[in-house]
Design a protein around this motif. Structure first.
Motif, PDB file in Angstrom:
ATOM      1  N   LYS A 114       3.676 -53.173 -32.716  1.00 31.23           N
ATOM      2  CA  LYS A 114       5.186 -52.456 -32.149  1.00 31.23           C
ATOM      3  C   LYS A 114       5.067 -51.100 -32.527  1.00 31.23           C
ATOM      4  CE  LYS A 114       8.900 -54.926 -31.620  1.00 31.23           C
ATOM      5  NZ  LYS A 114       9.103 -54.971 -30.178  1.00 31.23           N
ATOM      6  N   TYR A 115       4.676 -50.884 -33.974  1.00 31.91           N
ATOM      7  CA  TYR A 115       4.543 -49.610 -34.552  1.00 31.91           C
ATOM      8  C   TYR A 115       3.601 -48.668 -33.821  1.00 31.91           C
ATOM      9  CZ  TYR A 115       3.479 -46.103 -38.138  1.00 31.91           C
ATOM     10  OH  TYR A 115       2.896 -44.832 -38.677  1.00 31.91           O
ATOM     11  N   LEU A 116       2.330 -49.476 -33.464  1.00 36.24           N
ATOM     12  CA  LEU A 116       1.271 -48.452 -33.140  1.00 36.24           C
ATOM     13  C   LEU A 116       1.806 -48.166 -31.571  1.00 36.24           C
ATOM     14  CD1 LEU A 116      -1.875 -49.894 -34.435  1.00 36.24           C
ATOM     15  CD2 LEU A 116      -0.997 -47.755 -34.846  1.00 36.24           C
ATOM     16  N   GLY A 117       2.511 -48.988 -30.924  1.00 35.45           N
ATOM     17  CA  GLY A 117       3.028 -48.861 -29.734  1.00 35.45           C
ATOM     18  C   GLY A 117       3.884 -47.673 -29.503  1.00 35.45           C
ATOM     19  N   LEU A 118       4.816 -47.506 -30.555  1.00 37.04           N
ATOM     20  CA  LEU A 118       5.563 -46.596 -30.502  1.00 37.04           C
ATOM     21  C   LEU A 118       4.667 -45.075 -30.864  1.00 37.04           C
ATOM     22  CD1 LEU A 118       8.418 -47.946 -32.803  1.00 37.04           C
ATOM     23  CD2 LEU A 118       8.781 -47.242 -30.392  1.00 37.04           C
ATOM     24  N   LYS A 119       3.863 -45.305 -31.530  1.00 33.52           N
ATOM     25  CA  LYS A 119       3.074 -44.198 -31.859  1.00 33.52           C
ATOM     26  C   LYS A 119       2.388 -43.708 -30.723  1.00 33.52           C
ATOM     27  CE  LYS A 119      -0.007 -42.878 -35.150  1.00 33.52           C
ATOM     28  NZ  LYS A 119      -0.857 -43.008 -36.255  1.00 33.52           N
ATOM     29  N   ALA A 120       1.802 -44.665 -29.903  1.00 29.81           N
ATOM     30  CA  ALA A 120       1.057 -44.300 -28.987  1.00 29.81           C
ATOM     31  C   ALA A 120       2.096 -43.729 -27.669  1.00 29.81           C
ATOM     32  CB  ALA A 120       0.197 -45.331 -28.315  1.00 29.81           C
ATOM     33  N   LEU A 121       3.238 -44.045 -27.721  1.00 32.37           N
ATOM     34  CA  LEU A 121       4.250 -43.580 -26.730  1.00 32.37           C
ATOM     35  C   LEU A 121       4.554 -42.124 -27.193  1.00 32.37           C
ATOM     36  CD1 LEU A 121       7.058 -46.166 -26.021  1.00 32.37           C
ATOM     37  CD2 LEU A 121       5.422 -44.883 -24.336  1.00 32.37           C
ATOM     38  N   THR A 122       4.836 -42.145 -28.579  1.00 31.15           N
ATOM     39  CA  THR A 122       4.977 -40.470 -29.221  1.00 31.15           C
ATOM     40  C   THR A 122       3.773 -39.663 -28.577  1.00 31.15           C
ATOM     41  OG1 THR A 122       5.798 -41.853 -30.920  1.00 31.15           O
ATOM     42  CG2 THR A 122       5.430 -39.497 -31.151  1.00 31.15           C
ATOM     43  N   TYR A 123       2.665 -40.264 -28.490  1.00 37.26           N
ATOM     44  CA  TYR A 123       1.403 -39.450 -28.310  1.00 37.26           C
ATOM     45  C   TYR A 123       1.443 -39.000 -26.650  1.00 37.26           C
ATOM     46  CZ  TYR A 123      -3.459 -37.698 -28.377  1.00 37.26           C
ATOM     47  OH  TYR A 123      -4.674 -36.930 -28.114  1.00 37.26           O
ATOM     48  N   VAL A 124       1.756 -39.949 -26.012  1.00 34.10           N
ATOM     49  CA  VAL A 124       1.716 -39.816 -24.655  1.00 34.10           C
ATOM     50  C   VAL A 124       2.979 -39.314 -23.888  1.00 34.10           C
ATOM     51  CG1 VAL A 124      -0.016 -41.855 -24.270  1.00 34.10           C
ATOM     52  CG2 VAL A 124       2.397 -42.139 -23.743  1.00 34.10           C
ATOM     53  N   VAL A 125       4.024 -39.338 -24.491  1.00 34.30           N
ATOM     54  CA  VAL A 125       5.370 -38.659 -23.839  1.00 34.30           C
ATOM     55  C   VAL A 125       4.989 -37.276 -23.717  1.00 34.30           C
ATOM     56  CG1 VAL A 125       6.696 -40.556 -24.008  1.00 34.30           C
ATOM     57  CG2 VAL A 125       6.624 -38.763 -25.847  1.00 34.30           C
ATOM     58  N   MET A 145      14.895 -50.088 -23.756  1.00 34.04           N
ATOM     59  CA  MET A 145      15.726 -51.098 -24.665  1.00 34.04           C
ATOM     60  C   MET A 145      14.997 -51.216 -25.929  1.00 34.04           C
ATOM     61  SD  MET A 145      18.293 -51.088 -23.022  1.00 34.04           S
ATOM     62  CE  MET A 145      19.377 -52.187 -24.017  1.00 34.04           C
ATOM     63  N   THR A 146      13.633 -51.468 -25.890  1.00 35.16           N
ATOM     64  CA  THR A 146      12.831 -51.534 -27.031  1.00 35.16           C
ATOM     65  C   THR A 146      13.046 -50.519 -28.091  1.00 35.16           C
ATOM     66  OG1 THR A 146      11.279 -52.610 -25.646  1.00 35.16           O
ATOM     67  CG2 THR A 146      10.466 -52.272 -27.786  1.00 35.16           C
ATOM     68  N   ILE A 147      13.007 -49.250 -27.488  1.00 33.63           N
ATOM     69  CA  ILE A 147      13.291 -48.001 -28.368  1.00 33.63           C
ATOM     70  C   ILE A 147      14.637 -48.287 -29.025  1.00 33.63           C
ATOM     71  CG2 ILE A 147      13.315 -45.428 -28.336  1.00 33.63           C
ATOM     72  CD1 ILE A 147      11.216 -45.835 -26.095  1.00 33.63           C
ATOM     73  N   ILE A 148      15.510 -48.577 -28.222  1.00 38.88           N
ATOM     74  CA  ILE A 148      17.007 -48.485 -29.016  1.00 38.88           C
ATOM     75  C   ILE A 148      16.960 -49.670 -30.080  1.00 38.88           C
ATOM     76  CG2 ILE A 148      19.202 -49.262 -28.530  1.00 38.88           C
ATOM     77  CD1 ILE A 148      18.461 -46.637 -27.134  1.00 38.88           C
ATOM     78  N   LYS A 159      11.794 -47.272 -37.876  1.00 34.18           N
ATOM     79  CA  LYS A 159      12.808 -46.106 -37.577  1.00 34.18           C
ATOM     80  C   LYS A 159      12.306 -44.900 -37.357  1.00 34.18           C
ATOM     81  CE  LYS A 159      17.461 -47.139 -39.141  1.00 34.18           C
ATOM     82  NZ  LYS A 159      18.270 -47.457 -39.896  1.00 34.18           N
ATOM     83  N   ARG A 160      11.451 -44.559 -38.459  1.00 36.82           N
ATOM     84  CA  ARG A 160      11.167 -43.052 -38.555  1.00 36.82           C
ATOM     85  C   ARG A 160      10.136 -42.672 -37.152  1.00 36.82           C
ATOM     86  NH1 ARG A 160       8.651 -39.261 -43.081  1.00 36.82           N
ATOM     87  NH2 ARG A 160       7.196 -38.607 -41.373  1.00 36.82           N
ATOM     88  N   GLU A 161       9.386 -43.702 -36.846  1.00 37.83           N
ATOM     89  CA  GLU A 161       8.527 -43.607 -35.814  1.00 37.83           C
ATOM     90  C   GLU A 161       9.154 -43.218 -34.459  1.00 37.83           C
ATOM     91  OE1 GLU A 161       5.148 -42.734 -36.354  1.00 37.83           O
ATOM     92  OE2 GLU A 161       4.974 -42.408 -34.396  1.00 37.83           O
ATOM     93  N   THR A 162      10.435 -44.173 -34.508  1.00 32.17           N
ATOM     94  CA  THR A 162      11.048 -44.284 -33.170  1.00 32.17           C
ATOM     95  C   THR A 162      11.882 -42.794 -33.125  1.00 32.17           C
ATOM     96  OG1 THR A 162      11.822 -46.536 -33.735  1.00 32.17           O
ATOM     97  CG2 THR A 162      12.985 -45.459 -31.937  1.00 32.17           C
ATOM     98  N   LEU A 163      12.269 -42.127 -34.261  1.00 31.88           N
ATOM     99  CA  LEU A 163      12.969 -40.809 -33.989  1.00 31.88           C
ATOM    100  C   LEU A 163      11.721 -39.936 -33.700  1.00 31.88           C
ATOM    101  CD1 LEU A 163      15.368 -40.975 -37.268  1.00 31.88           C
ATOM    102  CD2 LEU A 163      15.544 -40.872 -34.816  1.00 31.88           C
TER     103      LEU A 163
END
Lengths: 885, 161
Positions: free
Chosen positions: A350-361, A373-376, A387-391
């Motif tokens: 999940k953490y890496l997913g957020l990280k990948a999203l951060t990269y691609v957005v 919803m996952t992000i929330i 939390k930090r990665e989500t921010l």
């Protein structure tokens, strides 16, 4: 390889006989090291450990210095010395002996010697110069193991300046028949390249040879160098793209020996290395990128097993796909792949997913939309890292529309996680930002401190603030900005009691007194300081001041400090029941005064008696208004008792009645959702929707049927609401308008100090939305009902906004609507009604109603809400909004 | 990779390997802070930390924590697998390795690590090759250390918490 080694070993019979004699190297608890370790585990205190180690080190020192110590004993001693160092005790006297062991020992002893050297010494250590000759000798040894050891220590650490001395020999090893030697030589050269790139420039051609080595291990090792080279200068290595693609295709296709498999995935380390190289090569280069699309797709496709290692490859693959020149079909697949990460129940994925999203957005902010919803959920995750990665992710999708919500989330995070950091940062913010700061920054800060439940965390935050301010005041205070001093005074006044256990309360008092004595302190600050002192309840006299405010405060303070009884009455623990007036009240009652009625009660009474309202103007509405849900367009403002209309309430109510459908006794067959069939007929007689003309809408009854305060929202719904505010602005545009502002906040969060602080500070705090009203869409009728049921009210005159094209009232309300997101319900003549509710903060979801009327040159505003603080705080924001326009 | 630390649940350092030149003082400070940070994390939390400028990847095997600091662009998951491969190597070498093996034979653990990672990079990921190299270096004379204590906490058989 084993045969060579065995031959080498058989050439060293002395070594074997020596070691086999005593079974050297067999470490058991009965050995000296074993005794030491056991001894330490039996100890109970750090002090005892220190004593034991000290004794041990002394005995080691004695032994290493003795000429009778053999190399074999030395090896054993060195292991003990390493152990002591690992426990954190210095054994520097043994360093030179470690080098000696590496120089003079037999193979096994040498190995321990080299190990000790690599653990004890640093690249910069002068001792290492003593090792150069030994390394050189071992590199040229016929014993493979010695060569390996020398290469290992060289790759671990080697003095930069001495590289030329051994470089030719290491280079030579690139053509060694044994692949293990070639591999280690390549890695040694890689190390040299890292610490002194210019020294290995001339052997780049040899790197190419290593890349083409028939042994995959050597080839893999050479990729470390190439990754570095290509990262620094991709242009010069574009010709390698074809080779890299071919290698990757072979690896993915399972062409390597099975030895290289890791949990049945072919050479994952090699795959990842190649993917990283391809990312550098294909970045911003369409031609090169096109060469690799196929193999990237194959990598994605092949990595399907559900194991960490395949996810590692997938992650790298997604990164590469989003780094090279885009190909829409590949991007789609990669985005799908990210979904697997984000939705995984495994937290690491999940953490890496957020990280990948951060990269691609950064390329396409819409990619975050399917995962709202996952992000929330991750935003409220118990793990700070998530939390930090989500921010970080939210920060990347910030646009003009969602900036306030995102920044608020960031600040919330700050407060929760970095108490100490937060206070320190705010200290530097206040010291540097000083008096140019907007006044609401300190206010917001104090609010942040004061708000929240009184839990341990909040107390810690406050205590830390108090402590840091005390130490600040103990230093030089003349340079501190006035605003900061005011903040300090307030905090010390409120929360000094938190530290009282550990220090005498007088010290804070003295520090405050010192502030008063300083010439630089402004009168405003002085009054803050005195306020603090009053709270601290001691008695420095400061009544001689010429400033009236100061004198007033000082006088109060003095009197209060002398009269403890009075003080207890004036500054008690908060007494909202006003019990100190009890005596007075009972006297008055005895003398025939009417008992007190709350404004709300009074209004009801008024209505019930249909008496005249004595209010100068306002909305003391007749009861018939409760029927407004049916009559619709009747605005309460119509009924206000202003101007000529006063006294007409009866008449009006009659009017109301005549336009209203009589529903009494009528069976209700149609509901909101259609025909109310069985339940209704089976049930009791339906309650009339409205009763005319009385009784009143009771205060307990819900304010309205259509509008429910959002405090009752399901948590899920709240999340949806949050999602809609966070992801607003995405999806509608293809490109996201990035706002500069949150980046400064994020910068703040990531790095404590920033160069251009006062700017950052301004940006950081300007839109801090502690109060976040959202429009409350109600009909005029509902407004009227709610108005009656709210008990907390406030009246105030505000300045009018004047524009050329609009009436002052419309202009003012429009300004409020624009700035504070209020809903203008209706405007009739010189009066307007406005509604909103709070999204966050205390009184969340609660409505607040405004009734505005133009009166001479100002706007008379009457606010009502079920929450006591709400009108006050909304009024403050209205004032602010209007002053700004 | 910048460094690797092995420490026990009680915070005792069992092994440290630094691939970047740092002073003793810095090493001690980093070790102390990192051990504290990692030990404070709850079992269900993720294995990655952003700590100072570094990314830290850690994993717990029975009573031992394996903790690596990597550069920012490095792959976290593959680092977890490096740790796992190292544990597998230790396990194979010692035969169901437990913390005590590493305490009493820490120099062996270092040798295995050096054969697996060179200068902070995985040099040979083939289990067979690494162990072959180690065993050859161990030579014939060295009686392989046998377990002297009961094998209470075996690292690999017990699932990481």
């Amino acid at each position: 390889m084993s045969d060579v080694v065995e031959k080498t070993l058989s050439a060293l019979p002395s070594l074997l006989s020596l070691d086999s004699q005593a079974g050297a190297g067999k470490l058991s608890p009965s050995s000296k090291l074993g005794n030491l370790i056991k001894g330490i585990t039996e100890l109970t205190s750090k002090h005892e450990e220190e004593r034991l180690i000290k004794k041990e080190l002394e005995s080691i020192k004695e032994q290493v210095a003795s000429p009778n110590t053999t190399m074999r004993q030395m090896k054993e001693i060195m292991v003990r010395a390493i152990y002591c160092e690992m426990l954190g005790y210095q054994a520097s006297f043994s360093y030179i002996h470690a080098i000696k062991l590496a120089q003079q020992g037999s193979v096994l002893e040498k190995r321990v010697g080299y190990l000790a050297v690599s653990l004890f010494l640093n690249e910069t250590d002068e001792f290492l110069l003593l090792l150069v000759n030994t390394v050189l000798k071992d590199l040229q040894s016929t014993n493979l193991i010695e060569v390996c050891m020398a290469l290992t220590v060289v790759s671990q650490m080697f003095p930069k300046d001495m590289i030329p001395a051994i470089l030719p020999v290491v280079e030579e090893k690139l053509t060694h028949p044994k692949e293990i030697i070639r591999r280690k030589a390549v890695l040694a050269l890689y190390k040299f390249y890292l610490i002194a790139p210019n020294q290995v420039q001339h052997i780049h051609s040899k790197f190419r040879k290593a890349l083409c080595d028939k042994d995959p291990g050597v080839m893999t090792a050479s990729l470390h160098i190439y990754l570095q080279l290509i990262k620094e200068n991709p242009e010069s290595y574009k010709d390698l793209t074809g080779s890299m693609v071919t290698i990757l295709r072979q690896v993915v296709g399972g062409k390597l020996p099975l030895d290289f498999n890791y949990h049945s995935v072919p050479a994952p380390w090699l795959q990842i290395q190649l993917l990283r190289i391809l990312a550098y090569l294909g970045k911003e280069d369409q031609g090169t990128s096109e060469m690799m699309y196929d193999v990237l797709e194959e990598s994605l496709r092949r990595a399907e097993m559900n194991h960490n290692i395949t996810y590692a490859i997938l992650f790298e693959c997604v990164k590469t796909i989003y780094t090279v020149h885009p190909k829409s079909q590949l991007l789609e697949k990669a985005a799908e792949c990210i979904g697997n990460f984000v939705l995984s129940p495994k937290i690491n994925l999940k953490y890496l997913g957020l990280k990948a999203l951060t990269y691609v957005v950064q390329q396409d902010a819409n990619l975050a939309l399917p995962h709202q919803m996952t992000i929330i959920e991750c935003l409220d995750h118990s793990d700070v890292i998530i939390k930090r990665e989500t921010l970080e992710l939210l920060f990347r999708i910030t646009n003009a529309q969602n900036v306030t919500v995102i920044v608020e989330k960031m600040l919330e995070f700050l407060r929760l996680t970095y108490n100490v950091w937060f206070i320190q940062t705010m200290n530097s913010v206040f010291s540097l930002g000083g008096d140019v700061m907007q006044p609401d920054i300190p206010n917001n800060f104090l609010r942040l401190l004061a708000e929240g439940v009184d839990n341990v965390e909040d107390r810690q935050l406050r205590l830390f603030a108090v402590d840091s301010y005390v130490s600040l005041l103990q230093g030089e205070t003349a340079k501190l900005p006035q605003r900061f001093l005011q903040v300090i005074s307030w905090v010390l006044g409120e929360y000094s009691y938190l530290r009282e256990e550990e220090s005498d309360p007088g010290s804070v008092m003295r520090l405050l007194a010192r502030l008063l004595d300083q010439r630089h302190t402004s009168t405003e600050t002085r009054s803050w300081v005195l306020g603090a002192m009053t709270k601290l309840c001691s008695s420095p006299v400061y009544s001689g001041s010429l400033n009236t405010v100061l004198r007033q405060k000082a006088q109060e303070l003095m009197i209060l400090s002398q009269d403890t009884k009075l003080r207890a009455r004036v500054l008690p623990a908060e007494d909202s029941s006003l019990s100190f007036l009890d005596g007075y009240v009972s006297e008055a009652l005895a003398a025939g005064a009417a008992p007190y009625k709350s404004p709300h009660q009074r209004q009801e009474d008024l209505v019930q008696e249909k008496a005249l309202s004595l209010e100068p103007y306002g909305l003391s509405l007749p009861v018939s208004l409760s029927s407004c849900s049916i009559t619709d367009r009747r605005s309460p403002t119509l009924l206000s008792m202003s101007s000529g209309l006063s006294g007409n309430s009866t008449e009006l109510s009659h009017q109301e009645g005549s336009t209203t459908l009589k529903l009494e006794g009528v069976k209700r067959v149609w509901g909101k959702d259609g025909y109310l069939a069985q339940q209704q007929s089976a049930g009791e007689t339906p309650t009339p929707l409205v009763e005319l003309p009385s009784p009143l809408l009771s205060p307990q009854s819900p304010p309205s049927q259509t509008q429910k305060p959002s405090s009752g929202l399901e948590p899920d719904q709240e999340k949806r609401q949050l999602a809609s505010s966070l992801f607003v602005g995405l999806g509608s545009h293809n490109s996201v308008c990035l706002v500069r502002f949150p980046s400064t906040v994020w910068l703040f969060i990531k790095h404590c100090q920033s160069a251009n602080q006062s700017n950052v500070v301004k940006a950081l705090f300007k839109p801090l939305p502690l109060l976040l009203p959202v429009p409350l869409t109600v009909s005029t009728g509902d407004y009227g009902k709610m108005w009656l049921s709210f008990s907390h009210d406030l009246k105030q005159n505000l300045q009018l906004v004047t524009t050329e094209h609009q009436e002052p009232l419309t202009a003012t309300l429009d300004a409020l609507k624009g700035k504070l997101h209020l809903h203008v319900v209706d405007i009739i003549g010189s009066e307007g009604i406005v509604a909103c509710r709070l999204l966050q903060g205390p009184g969340q979801g609660q409505p607040c109603l405004l009734h505005c009327r133009v009166h001479a040159d100002s706007l008379a505003v009457w606010l009502r809400s079920p929450v006591p603080e709400l009108p006050d705080s909304l009024l403050y924001h209205c004032q602010k909004a209007l002053t700004e326009t | 990779m910048q460094f690797m630390l092995l420490f026990s649940r009680q915070g005792k350092l069992r092994l440290q390997k630094w691939y970047v030149p740092l002073s003793d003082k810095e090493k001690k400070k980093i070790t102390r802070e990192l051990v504290q940070t990692v030990l404070a994390r709850k079992p269900k939390m993720c294995s990655f930390l952003e700590w100072r400028d570094l990314k830290v990847v850690y994993k717990r095997y029975a009573s031992l924590y394996f903790c690596c600091a990597i550069e920012n662009q490095d792959n976290e998951l593959i680092t977890l697998e490096i740790i796992h491969r190292y544990v597998e190597l230790l396990d194979k070498y010692f035969g169901s390795v437990c913390e005590l093996d590493i305490i009493f034979n820490f120099e062996k653990a270092y040798f295995i690590l050096d054969e697996f990672l060179l200068g902070g990079e995985a040099q040979d990921t083939s289990k067979k090759n690494v162990l072959k190299a180690i065993e050859q270096a161990d030579l014939l004379q060295e009686n392989r250390p046998r377990q002297f204590f009961f094998l209470s906490a075996q690292l690999t058989t017990e699932k990481p918490l």
